[in-house]
Design an enzyme around this catalytic site. Structure first.
Site, PDB file in Angstrom:
ATOM      1  N   GLU A 143       0.751  -1.342  -0.119  1.00  0.00           N
ATOM      2  CA  GLU A 143       0.070   0.173  -0.044  1.00  0.00           C
ATOM      3  C   GLU A 143       0.885   1.271   0.153  1.00  0.00           C
ATOM      4  OE1 GLU A 143      -4.057  -0.382   1.567  1.00  0.00           O
ATOM      5  OE2 GLU A 143      -2.866  -1.128   3.219  1.00  0.00           O
ATOM      6  N   HIS A 197      -0.682   5.249   8.221  1.00  0.00           N
ATOM      7  CA  HIS A 197      -1.710   4.400   8.033  1.00  0.00           C
ATOM      8  C   HIS A 197      -2.091   3.303   8.721  1.00  0.00           C
ATOM      9  CE1 HIS A 197      -4.589   1.858   5.563  1.00  0.00           C
ATOM     10  NE2 HIS A 197      -3.780   1.032   5.534  1.00  0.00           N
ATOM     11  N   HIS A 243      -5.049   0.250  10.594  1.00  0.00           N
ATOM     12  CA  HIS A 243      -6.146  -0.758  10.739  1.00  0.00           C
ATOM     13  C   HIS A 243      -7.039  -0.685  11.889  1.00  0.00           C
ATOM     14  CE1 HIS A 243      -4.000  -3.064   7.007  1.00  0.00           C
ATOM     15  NE2 HIS A 243      -4.532  -1.916   6.978  1.00  0.00           N
ATOM     16  N   HIS A 260     -11.640  -0.903   6.463  1.00  0.00           N
ATOM     17  CA  HIS A 260     -10.268  -0.939   6.252  1.00  0.00           C
ATOM     18  C   HIS A 260      -9.510  -0.088   7.363  1.00  0.00           C
ATOM     19  CE1 HIS A 260      -6.607  -0.578   3.332  1.00  0.00           C
ATOM     20  NE2 HIS A 260      -6.301  -0.976   4.479  1.00  0.00           N
TER      21      HIS A 260
END
Ligand SMILES: [Zn+2]
Length: 241
Positions: free
Chosen positions: A84, A103, A105, A174
């Site tokens: 990603e 980023h 989760h 996500h």
């Protein structure tokens, strides 16, 4: 008088590699990253590239694991990269003000990405969330059969577009992406986004909730930006002892 600047700038790429490894450990300590997720920094020596760990669990990242990656997703060495990485690349390409991205989760954020209830700043520590945290719906880009991962430049561009000029974008089913002008700021924003989500969910269990106004959010964010070093220093000490 204390500076309004959010955090001390790293002086060299080598120092930034150390700082980035530390940011990984701090975010693992806070449960924002586990085996997955990542944090990056724009490369001060070449702003059209960024620094990101090779494909590795964040809790294991050291300065030697940091790669330089171009906006097209190409790593400058042969080690495997995170799938990603395009998420980071396209946000840096779109937002010149952004110098660090995380980023995650985080399970506390996900409910707000899949329900009708928007994530709002309900706590002065999360004033940067503003009054409308956008949600990236990947089905609008690739239909209903994807693995939800931002695995190419097109998806990265769509995510960056959904983020717009905000600090945080939720990713439906996500997680979320958060941006900042430095690693200390993006780490603090990641931590307090997660805690704000928990606080908002707890308030909703009790009944309604009162979000910050737009002006309160802006004022609180500005005050907190002047204090980020305090959080960074204590988190740094905890993560290295
Ligand atoms: Zn992800």
């Amino acid at each position: 008088m204390e500076s309004r600047k959010s955090a001390p700038a790293a002086h060299s790429t080598d120092e930034l590699r150390d700082e980035l490894a530390l940011a990984n450990r701090i975010l693992v300590d806070h449960g924002i990253l586990d085996a997955f997720g990542h944090v990056s920094a724009r490369n001060p020596d070449d702003p059209e590239t960024f620094l990101l760990s090779r494909n590795l669990a964040p809790g294991l990242v050291t300065a030697e694991d940091i790669q330089v990656i171009s906006f097209d997703g190409t790593a400058h060495d042969d080690r495997p990269s995170y799938l990603e990485r395009f998420l980071h690349a396209e946000i840096y390409r779109r937002r010149e003000d952004v110098h660090a991205i995380a980023h995650s989760h985080s399970a506390s954020i996900v409910p707000f990405s899949v329900s009708e209830t928007p994530l709002r700043a309900v706590w002065h520590m999360a004033g940067f969330l503003g009054t409308a945290v956008p949600v990236f719906e990947i089905r609008d880009s690739v239909g209903s059969g994807s693995d939800l991962l931002v695995r190419d430049s097109d998806l990265g561009r769509d995510l960056a577009s959904a983020l717009g000029d905000q600090a945080v974008v939720l990713m439906r089913g996500h997680g979320f992406a958060v941006v900042g002008d430095s690693l200390p700021q993006v780490v603090a924003r990641a931590v307090y986004s997660d805690l704000n989500a928990r606080a908002q969910a707890a308030a909703m269990q009790l009944g309604g909730f009162t979000p910050l106004t737009e002006k309160e959010g802006i004022a609180a964010a500005e005050s907190n930006n002047g204090q980020l070093r305090r959080a960074w220093e204590v988190w740094k000490q905890r993560s290295t002892t």
